[in-house]
Write a protein that holds these residues in place. Structure first.
Motif, mmCIF file in Angstrom:
data_model
loop_
_atom_site.group_PDB
_atom_site.id
_atom_site.type_symbol
_atom_site.label_atom_id
_atom_site.label_comp_id
_atom_site.label_asym_id
_atom_site.label_seq_id
_atom_site.Cartn_x
_atom_site.Cartn_y
_atom_site.Cartn_z
ATOM 1 N N VAL A 46 -8.898 -8.561 -1.308
ATOM 2 C CA VAL A 46 -7.527 -9.135 -1.708
ATOM 3 C C VAL A 46 -7.656 -10.322 -2.481
ATOM 4 O O VAL A 46 -8.352 -11.272 -2.263
ATOM 5 C CB VAL A 46 -6.921 -9.626 -0.546
ATOM 6 C CG1 VAL A 46 -5.608 -9.853 -0.615
ATOM 7 C CG2 VAL A 46 -6.715 -8.204 0.334
ATOM 8 N N LEU A 73 0.794 -1.204 0.098
ATOM 9 C CA LEU A 73 -0.088 -0.015 0.107
ATOM 10 C C LEU A 73 0.939 1.311 -0.017
ATOM 11 O O LEU A 73 0.653 2.269 -0.622
ATOM 12 C CB LEU A 73 -0.766 -0.021 1.121
ATOM 13 C CG LEU A 73 -2.087 -1.197 1.219
ATOM 14 C CD1 LEU A 73 -2.739 -0.884 2.434
ATOM 15 C CD2 LEU A 73 -3.013 -0.944 0.145
ATOM 16 N N GLN A 111 -2.176 -7.473 -2.410
ATOM 17 C CA GLN A 111 -1.612 -8.581 -2.683
ATOM 18 C C GLN A 111 -0.154 -8.599 -3.109
ATOM 19 O O GLN A 111 0.394 -9.569 -3.119
ATOM 20 C CB GLN A 111 -2.641 -9.701 -3.519
ATOM 21 C CG GLN A 111 -2.843 -8.914 -4.928
ATOM 22 C CD GLN A 111 -3.992 -7.805 -4.842
ATOM 23 O OE1 GLN A 111 -4.483 -7.589 -3.938
ATOM 24 N NE2 GLN A 111 -4.483 -7.834 -5.947
ATOM 25 N N PRO A 135 -1.580 -2.893 -5.176
ATOM 26 C CA PRO A 135 -2.536 -3.762 -4.508
ATOM 27 C C PRO A 135 -2.070 -4.303 -3.241
ATOM 28 O O PRO A 135 -0.786 -4.715 -3.353
ATOM 29 C CB PRO A 135 -3.189 -4.484 -5.451
ATOM 30 C CG PRO A 135 -2.930 -3.738 -6.748
ATOM 31 C CD PRO A 135 -1.459 -3.139 -6.589
ATOM 32 N N GLY A 177 -2.479 2.656 -8.317
ATOM 33 C CA GLY A 177 -3.498 1.598 -8.499
ATOM 34 C C GLY A 177 -4.034 1.470 -10.067
ATOM 35 O O GLY A 177 -4.521 0.243 -10.450
#
Length: 562
Positions: free
Chosen positions: A243, A39, A46, A44, A91
């Motif tokens: 996720v 983050l 994951q 993302p 993102g």
């Protein structure tokens, strides 16, 4: 050609249990960190889990450290965010592609440096500059995470826009309460829990393990609170969200020419910082364990890790300080622990990733803030300032540059400060007038010791190689000494600390010989090193020298006494 790394052929079986347990423990403890750093990088969540799998295996196979742990780290994450946010929206598909290209480019560069045996490049930045860079980056990391505590959306990644957004639109809410509480718990775990547990009689190893569990406990408690009170639904608390479950796909990013141009400088800077951080951490761990590392193998391992990270998660990785500390504390003995950790993370990604969907972002931000603040080594900055003001200015200048101008400009300033410090020291050499300690053959600085001197001779020791940049300082010092001693008939330049004389310096010494000769002053040289003497032999200086070349200072002293 060897198919297995040296640590695995043969593998010491008595380490198997320790490595298996360490790998599993590390996986459990670094899950929150992996999510948080993804983050922080604007990726993302994951992605942080993905790059803790194949990159860890690649480093274990090609690196040289026995216990260094590779994965997402704070420095590479904040650099990714700082470099890419002006180019693309975090993102977005373009952002993800650029992040993968950043990992690919830095991986290729590190791999090339390792194969070409350029590990010495890690010494381009001095330790004070690195300390300043990390301190400035840590402040940027803290600022970047305050948006999750105060519900703001800065228009850019630089410190000023973040501060302006906080002042203009920051608000207190449930996210703030959760974040502050998490920071308080984590800070207590770092600062006070160890002493408290020590009073109960627990062994230091058990105490350290419990303290390292604190971030995982905070994550579980924060998630449980959100689920139980439905804080995300009723109060709008920001959570990680969906996720992606399942294994990461493998895809080789192929940036176009325009993207390579945009990322060229960031790739070089990221590779340089990764190189310095990884080798420094590996060396520190090796010294503690009485082992040795190969700097070039470290670059190959880190380069390979970033190459597979580009294909399986798209996030640059590095040697993590906290991750490696957890690995050591968990009892890791060989890189097999990293491979076990990667396999355990693979199982987490395959089945447990959706469990983190309602993890509050404020908790992850709190863990990053506490980790970032611990990166600021005020003691190192203070020691640099007390020991050498030039180093202190370089450290503080780099820290302020990173904070005010951004990471790229800050690194550039750090390199300039390092070079400027080096040039300043070389251009202002220490020069001492020396004399003989009575009854001995030892010669020391007249300002520090009670020594014997000759009334018509000056013995001048130059403690630096001679080059075009410091000749003015040498001539000025000699002129000053001659002005104080007008009866001087002999000048002896002591070259014991002179490792090199460039062409300009050789010419200036020839001019000096002629100028002194015109004043009836003989110039002598003493203790010239072999390679320096060989070079001077190719110039007219030695043939035209008005004085002699002495093997030692004592020989010169005895000759001039007579």
């Amino acid at each position: 050609m060897r198919l297995l790394p040296s640590w695995a052929s043969p593998y010491p079986r008595h380490h198997l249990t320790s490595d298996l347990l360490a790998g599993i423990i590390v996986t459990i403890l670094v899950i929150p960190q992996s999510l948080a750093y993804a983050l922080l990088a604007g990726l993302p969540p994951q992605a942080g889990l993905y790059v803790a799998i194949l990159p860890a295996i690649a480093y274990a196979l090609f690196g040289s450290s026995m216990v260094q742990a590779v994965g997402p780290v704070a420095i590479t994450s904040i650099m990714t965010w700082s470099v890419l946010t002006p180019i693309a929206a975090p993102g977005s598909p373009e952002y993800l592609a650029l992040a993968a290209a950043l990992a690919l480019g830095s991986g290729l560069l590190l791999l090339a440096c390792g194969l070409l045996r350029l590990g010495f490049l890690a010494q381009l930045l001095s330790r004070p500059v690195i300390a300043g860079f990390i301190a400035g980056s840590a402040v940027l990391i803290v600022l970047s995470q305050l948006k999750y505590l105060f519900a703001v959306h800065p228009a850019g990644s630089d410190a000023w826009r973040v501060i302006a957004a906080l002042l203009a639109g920051g608000r207190l809410g449930v996210d703030t309460a959760i974040g502050v509480a998490a920071i308080a718990v984590l800070a207590f775990a770092r600062l006070g829990l160890t002493g408290l547990l020590g009073k109960t009689g627990l062994k230091p190893a058990s105490t350290a393990f419990i303290v390292r569990l604190a971030p995982l406990f905070v994550v579980l408690a924060g998630t449980a609170l959100v689920v139980a009170q439905e804080l995300d639904l009723r109060h709008g608390v920001a959570v990680v969200g969906q996720v992606a479950a399942g294994l990461p796909g493998l895809a080789l990013p192929l940036p176009d020419v325009g993207q390579w141009r945009q990322l060229a400088l960031p790739i070089v800077l990221m590779a340089l910082i990764g190189m310095v951080q990884n080798i420094s951490m590996a060396q520190a761990l090796a010294i503690r364990r009485r082992e040795r590392i190969d700097a070039n193998a470290e670059l190959v391992g880190l380069g390979a890790a970033n190459l597979v990270a580009a294909c399986s998660g798209g996030m640059p990785v590095g040697g993590g300080v906290s991750r490696s500390a957890v690995n050591v504390a968990a009892g890791a003995q060989t890189p097999l622990a990293g491979i076990v950790s990667a396999c355990a993370m693979l199982a987490v990604v395959a089945g447990a990733a959706p469990l983190f969907a309602r993890l509050p972002l404020a908790v992850l931000a709190a863990s990053i803030i506490v980790a970032a603040l611990s990166m600021i080594d005020l003691r190192a900055l203070r020691q640099a300032w007390d020991y050498d003001r030039a180093d202190g200015i370089a450290a503080l200048g780099t820290a302020v540059g990173v904070f005010l101008l951004g990471i790229e400009a800050g690194i550039g300033l750090g390199i300039l400060f390092s070079l400027a410090t080096l040039l300043y020291r070389a251009s202002t050499p220490h020069i001492a007038v020396i004399g003989r300690i009575p009854g001995s053959e030892h010669f020391r600085n007249v300002d520090r010791h009670a020594v014997e001197t000759l009334p018509e001779a000056i013995f001048l020791r130059i403690d630096e190689s001679l080059f075009f940049g410091n000749l003015g300082a040498v001539e000025a010092r000699l002129a000053g000494e001659l002005e104080k001693a007008p009866a001087t008939r002999d000048v002896v330049l002591i070259m014991s600390a002179v490792n090199r004389i460039d062409a300009t310096a050789a010419e200036v010494l020839g001019d000096l010989n002629r100028d002194l000769g015109a004043r009836a002053i003989r110039l002598h040289l003493a203790e010239i090193k072999g390679p320096v003497h060989d070079r001077l032999g190719r110039t007219p200086l030695l043939a035209e020298l008005s004085g002699e070349v002495f093997l030692s200072v004592n020989d010169a002293y005895r000759a001039l006494v007579r």
